[in-house]
Design a protein around this motif. Structure first.
Motif, PDB file in Angstrom:
ATOM      1  N   SER A   1     -11.484  24.128  -1.855  1.00 33.83           N
ATOM      2  CA  SER A   1     -11.999  24.773  -3.062  1.00 33.83           C
ATOM      3  C   SER A   1     -11.041  24.571  -4.225  1.00 33.83           C
ATOM      4  O   SER A   1     -11.465  24.260  -5.351  1.00 33.83           O
ATOM      5  CB  SER A   1     -12.207  26.265  -2.803  1.00 33.83           C
ATOM      6  N   ALA A   2      -9.737  24.739  -3.965  1.00 33.22           N
ATOM      7  CA  ALA A   2      -8.739  24.590  -5.031  1.00 33.22           C
ATOM      8  C   ALA A   2      -8.636  23.159  -5.524  1.00 33.22           C
ATOM      9  O   ALA A   2      -8.359  22.915  -6.703  1.00 33.22           O
ATOM     10  CB  ALA A   2      -7.374  25.065  -4.527  1.00 33.22           C
ATOM     11  N   ALA A   3      -8.851  22.203  -4.601  1.00 34.43           N
ATOM     12  CA  ALA A   3      -8.703  20.788  -4.964  1.00 34.43           C
ATOM     13  C   ALA A   3      -9.975  20.197  -5.564  1.00 34.43           C
ATOM     14  O   ALA A   3      -9.957  19.051  -6.050  1.00 34.43           O
ATOM     15  CB  ALA A   3      -8.288  19.981  -3.728  1.00 34.43           C
ATOM     16  N   ALA A   4     -11.048  20.943  -5.529  1.00 33.52           N
ATOM     17  CA  ALA A   4     -12.307  20.444  -6.082  1.00 33.52           C
ATOM     18  C   ALA A   4     -12.125  20.123  -7.567  1.00 33.52           C
ATOM     19  O   ALA A   4     -11.576  20.911  -8.329  1.00 33.52           O
ATOM     20  CB  ALA A   4     -13.411  21.484  -5.894  1.00 33.52           C
ATOM     21  N   GLY A   5     -12.546  18.952  -7.960  1.00 37.84           N
ATOM     22  CA  GLY A   5     -12.395  18.547  -9.351  1.00 37.84           C
ATOM     23  C   GLY A   5     -11.112  17.787  -9.630  1.00 37.84           C
ATOM     24  O   GLY A   5     -10.939  17.234 -10.725  1.00 37.84           O
TER      25      GLY A   5
END
Length: 311
Positions: A82-86
């Motif tokens: 989730s944190a690494a998304a994008g």
């Protein structure tokens, strides 16, 4: 009927009620005594049961059930994705609660990462082990190099100490003693291309910050490395510091000439809400240095709270 027979019959009839009453009393007393023994026995059994429940902590109205097992690695994987998304690039992270020993790891594939400048902590650990084996303290020159290497991330000083420890062979020998099993020293003078994993970097942090029993570094050596990691230049105090405060860390950054993409890494100790954590984040493939730093910081911020799920 003769008069004597009639008199005996009347006497017998008068005695029967007394006899019946005596027998009835005996039966009643016997039944009462038996009932009393039975009630006392049942009361004793109940008392014993309550005593057992009280001492064992059991609740007789609740059936015991096993405590649920929390899969921290799975929770961490979800948090990191989730944190690494994008963000561009790959990232791996390992995190540990220094007080409870609870840890979790997430690896993006079965691979290693370029260390860039985080290897400088490993080089210093190898230097300290070498000096102890030789029965000496670090020389004034070695201390000057070590300070510049960790606090200022000076590359020339790092190369001097890389040569002192015997380059890759010396680093690999030291890492065997330190417990690093997935790290391989860089070729020739290329210390920044040492290959490592987040798990290995967490193992190194445990040695530096004295977590666990199998510690290769003595107390003086650990204090020395911690002091230097707590005094890095302010413009280099990014990375895992995003996950807490009172930080001691070392960062690494390297743009690969073949792709133009960036390796961004950060390892260290952070504190927050009265707890202390070791955090290691390694990454590669970011388009810019700033993008890589943002990725590492977002992952570090997401990783530390996961450990609270483990108690």
């Amino acid at each position: 009927m003769p008069p004597q027979s009639r008199r005996r019959r009347r006497r017998d009839q008068r005695r029967r009620p007394v006899l019946y009453a005596a027998v009835a009393s005996a039966v009643l007393l016997s039944a009462t005594a038996a009932t009393t023994v039975y009630v006392k026995a049942r009361a004793h059994d109940a008392t014993a049961l309550v005593s057992h429940i009280t001492s064992s902590g059991e609740d007789p109205s609740v059936s015991p059930s096993p405590s649920p097992t929390v899969d921290l690695d799975a929770l961490l994987a979800k948090a990191v994705r989730s944190a690494a998304a994008g963000h561009d690039g790959d990232v791996s992270v390992s995190v540990l609660d220094m007080d409870t020993g609870t840890r979790a790891s997430y690896a993006s594939g079965d691979r290693t990462y370029d260390t860039a400048s985080i290897v400088k902590v490993d080089i210093l650990a190898a230097l300290l082990l070498r000096a102890r084996d030789e029965g000496r303290s670090l020389t004034a020159r070695e201390k000057t190099y070590a300070t510049a290497m960790i606090e200022h991330s000076d590359n020339a000083s790092t190369t001097q100490l890389w040569d002192t420890i015997g380059r890759a062979d010396g680093l690999d020998a030291a890492n065997e003693r330190l417990g690093l099993s997935g790290t391989t020293g860089g070729n020739g003078p290329l210390w920044g291309l040492t290959q490592t994993t987040a798990d290995d970097q967490l193992t190194l942090l445990k040695q530096v910050f004295g977590v666990g029993d199998d510690l290769a570094l003595d107390a003086d050596a650990r204090a020395y490395v911690q002091e230097l990691m707590g005094n890095v230049e302010s413009d280099q105090a990014w990375g895992v510091s995003a996950a807490g405060d009172d930080t001691a860390l070392k960062n690494g950054w390297l743009q690969r000439s073949t792709t133009g993409l960036w390796d961004i890494n950060s390892v260290g100790r952070v504190s927050g809400a009265g707890k202390r954590y070791l955090v290691a984040v390694v990454s590669n493939g970011s388009a810019t240095k700033d993008a890589g730093i943002a990725l590492v910081e977002d992952v570090a911020r997401a990783a530390v709270p996961v450990l609270s799920a483990g108690g």
